[in-house]
Motif scaffolding. Structure first.
Motif, PDB file in Angstrom:
ATOM      1  N   GLY A 183       0.825  -1.202   0.000  1.00 23.71           N
ATOM      2  CA  GLY A 183       0.000   0.000   0.000  1.00 23.71           C
ATOM      3  C   GLY A 183       0.860   1.252   0.000  1.00 23.71           C
ATOM      4  N   VAL A 184       0.304   2.332   0.562  1.00 20.65           N
ATOM      5  CA  VAL A 184       1.049   3.586   0.736  1.00 20.65           C
ATOM      6  C   VAL A 184       0.859   4.055   2.171  1.00 20.65           C
ATOM      7  N   MET A 185       1.870   4.721   2.696  1.00 23.13           N
ATOM      8  CA  MET A 185       1.813   5.130   4.094  1.00 23.13           C
ATOM      9  C   MET A 185       0.789   6.233   4.346  1.00 23.13           C
ATOM     10  N   GLY A 186       0.468   7.007   3.303  1.00 22.14           N
ATOM     11  CA  GLY A 186      -0.512   8.071   3.478  1.00 22.14           C
ATOM     12  C   GLY A 186      -1.856   7.578   3.973  1.00 22.14           C
ATOM     13  N   TYR A 187      -2.188   6.311   3.699  1.00 16.81           N
ATOM     14  CA  TYR A 187      -3.456   5.756   4.166  1.00 16.81           C
ATOM     15  C   TYR A 187      -3.478   5.585   5.680  1.00 16.81           C
ATOM     16  N   ASN A 188      -2.300   5.672   6.322  1.00 16.00           N
ATOM     17  CA  ASN A 188      -2.207   5.511   7.774  1.00 16.00           C
ATOM     18  C   ASN A 188      -1.989   6.844   8.491  1.00 16.00           C
ATOM     19  N   TYR A 189      -2.224   7.922   7.756  1.00 20.72           N
ATOM     20  CA  TYR A 189      -1.981   9.268   8.260  1.00 20.72           C
ATOM     21  C   TYR A 189      -2.701   9.535   9.586  1.00 20.72           C
ATOM     22  N   GLY A 190      -3.886   8.981   9.754  1.00 15.19           N
ATOM     23  CA  GLY A 190      -4.676   9.245  10.958  1.00 15.19           C
ATOM     24  C   GLY A 190      -4.066   8.697  12.228  1.00 15.19           C
ATOM     25  N   LYS A 191      -3.151   7.747  12.126  1.00 13.49           N
ATOM     26  CA  LYS A 191      -2.546   7.148  13.311  1.00 13.49           C
ATOM     27  C   LYS A 191      -1.379   7.976  13.850  1.00 13.49           C
ATOM     28  N   GLN A 192      -0.681   8.666  12.946  1.00 13.23           N
ATOM     29  CA  GLN A 192       0.438   9.533  13.320  1.00 13.23           C
ATOM     30  C   GLN A 192       0.737  10.396  12.104  1.00 13.23           C
ATOM     31  N   SER A 193       0.520  11.703  12.230  1.00 15.07           N
ATOM     32  CA  SER A 193       0.629  12.564  11.050  1.00 15.07           C
ATOM     33  C   SER A 193       2.020  12.537  10.425  1.00 15.07           C
ATOM     34  N   ALA A 194       3.051  12.218  11.207  1.00 10.14           N
ATOM     35  CA  ALA A 194       4.410  12.181  10.659  1.00 10.14           C
ATOM     36  C   ALA A 194       4.579  11.106   9.592  1.00 10.14           C
ATOM     37  N   ILE A 195       3.725  10.082   9.613  1.00 14.18           N
ATOM     38  CA  ILE A 195       3.783   9.029   8.598  1.00 14.18           C
ATOM     39  C   ILE A 195       3.662   9.622   7.202  1.00 14.18           C
ATOM     40  N   ALA A 196       2.818  10.636   7.059  1.00 13.42           N
ATOM     41  CA  ALA A 196       2.530  11.196   5.747  1.00 13.42           C
ATOM     42  C   ALA A 196       3.674  12.028   5.189  1.00 13.42           C
ATOM     43  N   LEU A 197       4.697  12.336   5.989  1.00 14.86           N
ATOM     44  CA  LEU A 197       5.826  13.113   5.475  1.00 14.86           C
ATOM     45  C   LEU A 197       6.613  12.347   4.417  1.00 14.86           C
ATOM     46  N   TRP A 198       6.497  11.022   4.418  1.00 12.15           N
ATOM     47  CA  TRP A 198       7.145  10.225   3.374  1.00 12.15           C
ATOM     48  C   TRP A 198       6.411  10.359   2.040  1.00 12.15           C
ATOM     49  N   THR A 199       5.111  10.670   2.097  1.00 11.97           N
ATOM     50  CA  THR A 199       4.283  10.543   0.892  1.00 11.97           C
ATOM     51  C   THR A 199       3.602  11.835   0.446  1.00 11.97           C
ATOM     52  N   SER A 200       3.527  12.829   1.300  1.00 11.94           N
ATOM     53  CA  SER A 200       2.783  14.051   0.984  1.00 11.94           C
ATOM     54  C   SER A 200       3.709  15.254   0.898  1.00 11.94           C
ATOM     55  N   GLY A 201       3.252  16.257   0.153  1.00  9.96           N
ATOM     56  CA  GLY A 201       3.942  17.524   0.129  1.00  9.96           C
ATOM     57  C   GLY A 201       5.122  17.589  -0.817  1.00  9.96           C
ATOM     58  N   PRO A 202       5.783  18.757  -0.873  1.00  6.77           N
ATOM     59  CA  PRO A 202       6.892  18.972  -1.814  1.00  6.77           C
ATOM     60  C   PRO A 202       8.201  18.334  -1.374  1.00  6.77           C
TER      61      PRO A 202
END
Length: 392
Positions: free
Chosen positions: A115-134
């Motif tokens: 999968g992708v880590m962004g789907y787990n963003y709700g558990k710890q917002s830092a997870i999404a730093l691998w997948t979101s943003g510039p």
């Protein structure tokens, strides 16, 4: 008293076995040896017949090219282990919903997932730093370089430990910059997002919410039906192949290219940690190498397939592609800075991950931009029409 010759012959006959009895004994010993050899070989046959089976699920519909990438990884492992380790990959929803993958793998309901880590963003917002943003301008391959050699892997392990996730994670498959999305009409200015019902995931939720959109995070297979029913005015997913296969051109004819909301995403292959720790070292080594082999293969396959589908969307589906205005891209960068500052204010892990990415990006980006050519210059030279309507 001398013994007769006849008596001596009888004694000799008793002392020396005849050829028939010798052959019989040799035959018996041969059979016994063969039996012993069979007994020794039998466990080897049994080992091959009792291969370790792992049940995976992806977060993708079976028709999506992303699920194909998951199958590609499993095949590499299965082939390299000669069948000693066999991974079966089910599509999204076969066991749990797409957003339930991490919990299912952590609990052992599934042995692993794609999968992708962004789907787990709700558990710890830092997870999404691998997948979101510039990500400070880095592309996905650079993020993978940071992850392996710049401290990202250790930070992700620390992050998963902090939320009690019983998983072993591998990152793979650098994705190209994702489109801004599909819309009913072209997006010409930042204000066009005001009140727009829009689908995205990860920290991009915060970004587009700050831009004025009403955001709904949906898994890939649910996006097009929601657009068809008017529940969404616009949505982003990932690439020309996935978007075509999932049916985006059936509900929209406008796609905006380029965005900073997910400019450097990659896939995550996860294993239940208890299950993974029980594997022999040889199998763990094969898995690690299969991850990297799959990463390279996926990036090559993506260039081939995405470019073909990009053309098909225009020629067969009458889709119009537009470049996202620079004014909107600049606003994304400005708002992103505000989003991460707010998220990091009370989340030390978030700040630690972002600082690590920033330090790596500062040197990697400078090297990259100073070293590599302007590809558009070369493309225009060879393929743009020259005066008179001819190409170079």
């Amino acid at each position: 008293m001398k013994r007769s010759a006849k008596t001596s012959d009888k004694a000799a006959a008793k002392a020396t076995p005849n050829s028939k009895s010798t052959a019989s004994r040799r035959g018996f010993l041969g059979k016994a040896a063969a039996g012993t050899a069979t007994a020794v070989a039998f466990p080897m046959v049994a080992t091959a017949q009792t291969a370790t089976q792992l049940r995976f699920q992806s977060t993708w519909p079976s028709k999506d090219i992303f699920h194909e990438y998951a199958l590609d990884f499993a095949k590499k492992v299965n082939d390299m282990t000669g069948g000693e380790l066999k991974i079966e990959v089910l599509p999204a929803g076969a066991v749990v919903p797409a957003f339930g993958l991490l919990d299912a793998v952590s609990k052992g309901t599934l042995d692993g997932g794609h999968g992708v880590m962004g789907y787990n963003y709700g558990k710890q917002s830092a997870i999404a730093l691998w997948t979101s943003g510039p990500v400070f301008g880095m592309d996905a391959n650079m993020v993978l370089a940071w992850h392996k050699y710049g401290g990202g892997k250790e930070l992700l392990e620390k992050l998963y430990t902090s939320i009690g996730a019983n998983v072993v994670s591998f990152l793979t498959g650098p994705m190209p910059v994702q489109p801004l999305g599909w819309f009913k009409k072209p997006i010409t200015k930042p204000e066009d997002f005001k009140g727009l019902k829009f689908r995205t995931n990860g920290l991009a939720i915060d970004l587009f919410t700050a831009m004025g959109a009403a955001v709904n995070a949906l898994p890939g297979g649910e996006i097009v039906p929601a657009m068809d029913r008017g529940l969404l005015d616009g949505a982003e997913f990932n690439n020309a192949s996935s978007d075509r296969i999932l049916g985006f051109p059936d509900v929209s004819k406008v796609c905006m290219l380029q965005s900073f909301h997910q400019a450097s995403e990659q896939f995550e292959i996860s294993f239940n940690k208890t299950k993974y720790d029980g594997l022999p070292p040889k199998m763990k080594a094969i898995i690690a190498n299969a991850v990297e082999a799959s990463s390279a293969d996926m990036s090559w396959k993506a260039i081939d397939r995405y470019s073909k589908d990009y053309i098909e969307l225009q020629t067969k589906n009458n889709v119009k592609f537009y470049k996202t205005p620079d004014s909107l891209l600049q606003q994304q960068l400005t708002i992103w800075d505000e989003v991460v500052a707010k998220k990091g204010a009370d989340n030390p892990l978030f700040k630690e991950v972002e600082a690590s990415q920033r330090a790596f990006a500062e040197r990697a980006m400078k090297w990259d931009m100073d070293t590599n050519n302007n590809r558009r210059m070369a493309y225009n030279h060879y393929f743009q029409k020259k005066p008179g309507g001819k190409k170079a």
